[in-house]
Design a protein around this motif. Structure first.
Motif, mmCIF file in Angstrom:
data_model
loop_
_atom_site.group_PDB
_atom_site.id
_atom_site.type_symbol
_atom_site.label_atom_id
_atom_site.label_comp_id
_atom_site.label_asym_id
_atom_site.label_seq_id
_atom_site.Cartn_x
_atom_site.Cartn_y
_atom_site.Cartn_z
ATOM 1 N N PRO A 1 2.494 4.383 7.218
ATOM 2 C CA PRO A 1 3.750 4.308 7.955
ATOM 3 C C PRO A 1 4.896 5.052 7.282
ATOM 4 N N ILE A 2 5.863 5.394 8.098
ATOM 5 C CA ILE A 2 7.166 5.875 7.632
ATOM 6 C C ILE A 2 8.110 4.678 7.599
ATOM 7 N N VAL A 3 8.825 4.503 6.494
ATOM 8 C CA VAL A 3 9.869 3.479 6.413
ATOM 9 C C VAL A 3 11.208 4.192 6.484
ATOM 10 N N PRO A 4 11.928 4.087 7.615
ATOM 11 C CA PRO A 4 13.210 4.779 7.746
ATOM 12 C C PRO A 4 14.323 4.043 7.017
ATOM 13 N N VAL A 5 15.151 4.772 6.298
ATOM 14 C CA VAL A 5 16.271 4.183 5.566
ATOM 15 C C VAL A 5 17.521 5.027 5.819
ATOM 16 N N ALA A 6 18.597 4.372 6.171
ATOM 17 C CA ALA A 6 19.877 5.050 6.361
ATOM 18 C C ALA A 6 20.805 4.730 5.193
ATOM 19 N N ILE A 7 21.369 5.775 4.610
ATOM 20 C CA ILE A 7 22.361 5.621 3.547
ATOM 21 C C ILE A 7 23.740 5.814 4.161
ATOM 22 N N VAL A 8 24.609 4.859 3.937
ATOM 23 C CA VAL A 8 25.955 4.874 4.500
ATOM 24 C C VAL A 8 26.992 5.017 3.387
ATOM 25 N N ALA B 1 2.525 11.648 6.489
ATOM 26 C CA ALA B 1 2.208 10.261 6.824
ATOM 27 C C ALA B 1 1.137 10.190 7.911
ATOM 28 N N SER B 2 1.235 11.059 8.908
ATOM 29 C CA SER B 2 0.259 11.063 10.001
ATOM 30 C C SER B 2 -1.130 11.431 9.505
ATOM 31 N N SER B 3 -1.197 12.411 8.600
ATOM 32 C CA SER B 3 -2.501 12.888 8.133
ATOM 33 C C SER B 3 -3.232 11.852 7.291
ATOM 34 N N VAL B 4 -2.466 11.010 6.580
ATOM 35 C CA VAL B 4 -3.079 10.004 5.725
ATOM 36 C C VAL B 4 -3.185 8.655 6.438
ATOM 37 N N THR C 1 12.495 -0.765 10.518
ATOM 38 C CA THR C 1 11.124 -1.209 10.728
ATOM 39 C C THR C 1 10.162 -0.037 10.534
ATOM 40 N N PRO C 2 9.032 -0.246 9.871
ATOM 41 C CA PRO C 2 8.061 0.839 9.676
ATOM 42 C C PRO C 2 7.650 1.486 10.991
ATOM 43 N N MET C 3 7.449 2.803 10.939
ATOM 44 C CA MET C 3 7.128 3.583 12.126
ATOM 45 C C MET C 3 5.803 4.326 11.926
ATOM 46 N N TYR C 4 5.029 4.414 13.002
ATOM 47 C CA TYR C 4 3.776 5.177 12.989
ATOM 48 C C TYR C 4 3.843 6.255 14.064
ATOM 49 N N GLY D 1 0.808 -1.203 0.000
ATOM 50 C CA GLY D 1 0.000 0.000 0.000
ATOM 51 C C GLY D 1 0.843 1.255 0.000
ATOM 52 N N ALA D 2 0.281 2.315 0.538
ATOM 53 C CA ALA D 2 0.976 3.593 0.586
ATOM 54 C C ALA D 2 1.835 3.682 1.842
ATOM 55 N N TYR D 3 2.958 4.341 1.726
ATOM 56 C CA TYR D 3 3.873 4.582 2.830
ATOM 57 C C TYR D 3 4.822 5.680 2.394
ATOM 58 N N VAL D 4 5.615 6.184 3.330
ATOM 59 C CA VAL D 4 6.596 7.217 3.009
ATOM 60 C C VAL D 4 7.973 6.731 3.420
#
Length: 251
Positions: free
Chosen positions: A174-181, A168-171, A207-210, A64-67
């Protein structure tokens, strides 16, 4: 895994009439897959840098949708994320791109749309009109956002703007956090091409965050930033190896 756009109801997104355009066109998604996996990924992953991806198991059930929210320090960041996320997550993933740079010239606009399903984000007044990111999410189209708004000069995090968290909160997605190294070392800001030698870089998927029920976008943004920082710090030394110890690189 599914080739069809997930319905908004499963993600908390408000139902919206089905609109067909380049963002959710199956034909353009197929062309984009060929461009990303047949052209872009072989060039970047097999000729320019050495990539380590971790955390795909954290998002195997995400639909589905996520950011997707990530730190930003290099032009490599978007291709690395597009190539590092599982295939089902990037079929319709739309990347926010600076309107004043990526959409100012027709050929750059076309290539950005082809490879990254990009939508313009306005950084300055006037110019190209931004597309509503919220409307894309409500249609079930996931987004990639760099909340710093611009690339870091030295790999350190700049301020994270709360727009992605608020969106993300308004819709209700979840937020999917990604770290670039290491991308800032392999292809620093201000250079036209990555350094020679296929330097190591990493894509670390969290891990997805809400947002919490009473958590405001500013506090949620800070929590997202802290999580991305933890992901980066936990993996930097291992991915960059001796380069970290010799040159003090911390990304």
């Amino acid at each position: 895994m599914t080739a069809d756009l997930p319905r908004g109801e499963s993600t908390g997104a408000s139902p919206a009439p089905i609109v067909r355009d380049r963002f959710n066109s199956p034909f353009q998604a197929s062309a984009r897959f060929v461009a990303q996996r047949g052209l872009l990924r072989p060039v970047v992953w097999h000729n320019l840098v050495t990539v380590t991806v971790r955390g795909q198991e954290n998002v195997k059930d995400v639909t589905g949708a996520y950011v997707v929210v990530a730190n930003h320090s290099s032009h490599l960041d978007t291709p690395l994320i597009m190539g590092g996320l599982p295939r089902h997550m990037v079929r319709y993933l739309a990347a926010g791109a600076a309107a004043d740079y990526f959409f100012d010239i027709w050929w750059r606009r076309g290539l950005t749309a082809l490879f990254f399903n990009a939508f313009p984000v306005q950084r300055t007044k006037g110019g190209i009109r931004s597309i509503s990111a919220k409307s894309l999410l409500q249609r079930g189209i996931p987004l990639l956002v760099f909340p710093e708004g611009t690339r870091s000069k030295d790999g350190t995090f700049g301020p994270f703007k709360p727009g992605a968290a608020a969106l993300a909160s308004s819709v209700g997605v979840p937020i999917v956090p990604v770290a670039i190294v290491g991308a800032n070392i392999a292809h620093p800001r201000g250079t036209n091409w990555p350094k020679r030698g296929r330097l190591p870089v990493g894509v670390i998927i969290g891990t997805p965050m809400y947002a919490g029920k009473s958590e405001n976008p500013v506090d949620f943004t800070q929590r997202i930033k802290e999580q991305i920082s933890l992901l980066r710090d936990a993996n930097t030394a291992d991915i960059l190896g001796s380069r970290t110890r010799k040159k003090g690189a911390t990304n």
